[in-house]
Design a protein around this motif. Sequence first.
Motif, short mmCIF file in Angstrom:
data_model
loop_
_atom_site.label_atom_id
_atom_site.label_comp_id
_atom_site.label_asym_id
_atom_site.label_seq_id
_atom_site.Cartn_x
_atom_site.Cartn_y
_atom_site.Cartn_z
N GLU A 2 0.83 -1.20 0.00
CA GLU A 2 0.00 0.00 0.00
C GLU A 2 0.87 1.26 0.00
N ASN A 3 0.32 2.32 -0.56
CA ASN A 3 1.02 3.60 -0.57
C ASN A 3 1.04 4.19 0.83
N LYS A 4 2.21 4.69 1.21
CA LYS A 4 2.32 5.37 2.50
C LYS A 4 1.97 6.83 2.31
N GLU A 5 1.34 7.36 3.33
CA GLU A 5 0.91 8.75 3.31
C GLU A 5 1.27 9.34 4.67
N ARG A 6 1.40 10.65 4.73
CA ARG A 6 1.70 11.33 6.00
C ARG A 6 0.39 11.58 6.73
N TYR A 7 0.31 11.10 7.96
CA TYR A 7 -0.88 11.29 8.79
C TYR A 7 -0.51 12.01 10.08
N THR A 8 -1.41 12.89 10.52
CA THR A 8 -1.30 13.53 11.82
C THR A 8 -2.31 12.84 12.73
N ILE A 9 -1.84 12.33 13.84
CA ILE A 9 -2.69 11.64 14.81
C ILE A 9 -2.94 12.59 15.98
N SER A 10 -4.19 12.73 16.38
CA SER A 10 -4.56 13.52 17.57
C SER A 10 -5.10 12.54 18.60
N ILE A 11 -4.48 12.55 19.78
CA ILE A 11 -4.91 11.65 20.85
C ILE A 11 -5.27 12.50 22.07
N TYR A 12 -6.48 12.33 22.56
CA TYR A 12 -6.93 13.00 23.78
C TYR A 12 -6.83 11.99 24.92
N THR A 13 -6.11 12.38 25.99
CA THR A 13 -5.82 11.43 27.06
C THR A 13 -5.94 12.06 28.43
N GLU A 14 -6.05 11.17 29.41
CA GLU A 14 -5.79 11.57 30.78
C GLU A 14 -4.28 11.65 30.89
N ASN A 15 -3.78 12.41 31.84
CA ASN A 15 -2.34 12.59 31.98
C ASN A 15 -1.81 11.59 33.01
N ASN A 16 -1.43 10.39 32.54
CA ASN A 16 -0.98 9.33 33.44
C ASN A 16 0.43 8.87 33.12
N ILE A 17 1.11 8.43 34.16
CA ILE A 17 2.47 7.91 34.03
C ILE A 17 2.45 6.60 33.23
N GLY A 18 3.40 6.45 32.31
CA GLY A 18 3.56 5.21 31.57
C GLY A 18 2.81 5.14 30.26
N LEU A 19 1.89 6.08 30.01
CA LEU A 19 1.10 6.03 28.79
C LEU A 19 1.97 6.25 27.55
N LEU A 20 2.91 7.16 27.62
CA LEU A 20 3.80 7.40 26.48
C LEU A 20 4.53 6.12 26.09
N ASN A 21 4.99 5.39 27.06
CA ASN A 21 5.69 4.13 26.80
C ASN A 21 4.77 3.13 26.09
N ARG A 22 3.55 3.00 26.55
CA ARG A 22 2.61 2.05 25.94
C ARG A 22 2.21 2.47 24.52
N ILE A 23 2.01 3.77 24.32
CA ILE A 23 1.66 4.27 22.98
C ILE A 23 2.83 4.06 22.03
#
Length: 175
Positions: A2-23
């Motif tokens: 498949e063709n790759k395209e540039r995407y902007t992802i917007s994620i709305y989250t609670e501010n919790n420790i460890g979430l960045l690592n899991r994402i």
Amino acid sequence: MENKERYTISIYTENNIGLLNRISAIFQRRHVNIESINSSASEIDEVSRWTILVNVSEDQIKKIIGQIEKQVEVIKAYYHTEDETIYQESCLFKIKSDLLFEERQIQNIIKDSNARIVTVNKDFFVLEKSGRSSEVDLLYRELSAFGILQFNRSGRIAVTKEAMEITKLLQTFNP
């Protein structure tokens, strides 16, 4: 493939420790490089917004969004094409001060690029530039010829051209 395209992802989250690592693990498992990432307060009190830039296929982005939304702290995730967003980047350049006064061409580059001088002292000056990726890239190439002491670039910040339904979604939880 498949063709790759540039995407902007917007994620709305609670501010919790460890979430960045899991994402980030979601992207790692799929062998997807994150081009840029930005985290900030959002338009909703006590909700953070992450903006992530990736190059993937549409099939991949749908799967990634599905995985991101399975995280307990994630309220909602969206993906947007380049045409659906208005975006900017910011950067700072640190350059030797004598060049500012001795090289007329540097002054012209600053003026033509709409960069802004943030500070000047006897050893260096600092420029700030906000704009599209291509504008930041061009300024970097032009200043590289004179020697850049330090360079730092932000991740993409973006808003969508169309309304996002996140505010209405959150109001259903807090009537």
